[in-house]
Write an enzyme that holds these catalytic residues in place. Sequence first.
Site, PDB file in Angstrom:
ATOM      1  CB  CYS A  87    -137.041   6.253 -21.150  1.00  0.00           C
ATOM      2  SG  CYS A  87    -138.120   7.539 -20.819  1.00  0.00           S
TER       3      CYS A  87
ATOM      4  CB  CYS B 284    -151.548  11.291 -20.950  1.00  0.00           C
ATOM      5  SG  CYS B 284    -150.583  12.696 -21.437  1.00  0.00           S
TER       6      CYS B 284
END
Length: 353
Positions: free
Chosen positions: A319, A181
């Site tokens: 990231c 998710c």
Amino acid sequence: MNRFDRQYILNGFGIDGQKKLRNASVLMVGAGGLGCPALLYLAAAGVGRIGVIDGDIVNVTNLNRQVLFGEKDLGKNKAEQAVRHFQEKYSDINWEIFPEFLTVQNAQELIADYDLVIDGTDNFPTRYLVNDACLLHGKPFVFGAIYQHEGQVSVFNLGEEGCNYRDVHPEMPGPNEIPNCAETGVLGVLPGIIGNLMALEAIKVLSGYGEPLKNRMLYFNSLTSQTYEVELMPKKSSSAPESWSVLENTDYQQACGAVKEMTWKDAMGKMNQNVAFVDVRELDELPPLVCTGLMKIPMSVLDSQLDKLEDAEQILIFCQSGMRSQKAAQVLSETYPDKAIFSIKGGINDLKS
């Protein structure tokens, strides 16, 4: 009158069912989006002993679905904070806290001490480890998973001829075959629904009340609110480890093609060394990070700029959430198999929390 009165009077459950719950023990692996709602109802139902194992910390992106936590819990261990929430509510439950991740080193001892295991994790290496450890111990475990708008629930390794997870997924997939998710997004209510169904299955198994999802997988679609079931068949052969010595020598991360991860704390300790910090976010993503050795190589152009990292002894990649950095680490590991390459766990989101 006591807090279980509405369960006592339920036809077929009664005092005997409640006593079974009181004498039962559950190990919750992962106190995240699935584990939080499951724990709420296991505790409310009166399961006598509950262990919670999770080495992760709470970050702000967890709060839309991990309903045991709030802003005051940011940066704190999930297992510790989850148990603290319940210790203030119920005095009749024996709680056990394990602020660590389940590993091949601790799985045998931990799982041996519980009647049932609930897998509330979101990654394949731990999922296969839970399955294999439960098989070796002969323990049932409740499985749940979500992907975008769909969730699934089953009970594995329950009694004779009960399916295990490897009967459904014999081959370990790579870490990015099905994103979690953090990359695809999720409405917080979906893991809430699936987590509650997992608690329901656990209560049925422990109390003997109702029909658990043995050899059945239940699917729920949150967009349509439709459910359907698929029958599962146990297989005669399995790729699961046949002994604890084999399990303890299995690298589940490597078997699933996972990359090595590092926390921000450990990553920051490598400042001023010959380490390349690689930001694979796109150039307009915020917030920026300023640190020694930082290189900005967006994931979209990584393949064409691999030579920039040729001289680095170690490569630490980050990231926004930790998903793209895992993919980048895989790409770089194939190009530079002899280098120490790590994905920074949780990405910038974890650094902010």
